[in-house]
Design a protein around this motif. Structure first.
Motif: not given
Length: 132
Positions: A1-11, A77-78, A80-84, A126-129
């Motif tokens: 399973m990927s730690t990235i779950t989707g788009m969070n925002h555009v700045a 990008l939203t 689950e774990s920023a570190d991963e 890319i912001e990891i959020f």
């Protein structure tokens, strides 16, 4: 399973508070979106979040100069774990602009997040959020 779950925002980085207020007015009063947060972040400036119904636009009043067409500050990008997530970029040999760090945004309600900034294959920021 990927730690990235989707788009969070555009700045979008606005050229000063006046332009940011005009952007907020347009998105909220003309397009019908809703401002959901706003605060001052020490060292970065004023920030506002606009809920579009299917995503978020993050606004800052700290652009140093006018932008050209099609320019965004970053995409987030939203995860689950920023570190991963950062490790995925590191394994690809992509630049890590800032390692994961915990922040508390002084929004209402306060938002506890863990963020990092990396570069994508096209050089995009890319912001990891990760919400905590």
């Amino acid at each position: 399973m990927s730690t990235i779950t989707g788009m969070n925002h555009v700045a979008l980085n606005c050229h000063g508070k006046k332009e940011m207020d005009e952007v907020i007015d347009f998105y909220c009063n003309v397009l019908g979106f809703r401002k959901t947060a706003g605060c001052y972040v020490d060292g970065l400036g004023n920030m506002a979040m606009i809920d579009t119904g299917t995503g978020t636009i993050e606004l800052w009043d700290n652009a140093e100069q006018k932008r050209g067409d099609g320019v965004i500050g970053h995409l987030a990008l939203t995860v689950e774990s920023a570190d991963e997530a950062v490790e995925l970029f590191r394994k690809e040999g992509l630049p890590i602009d800032s390692e994961p760090a915990d922040l508390v945004l002084d929004t209402k309600p306060k938002m506890n997040i863990r963020v990092a900034f990396v570069r994508g294959k096209a050089g995009e920021s890319i912001e990891i959020f990760q919400e905590r």
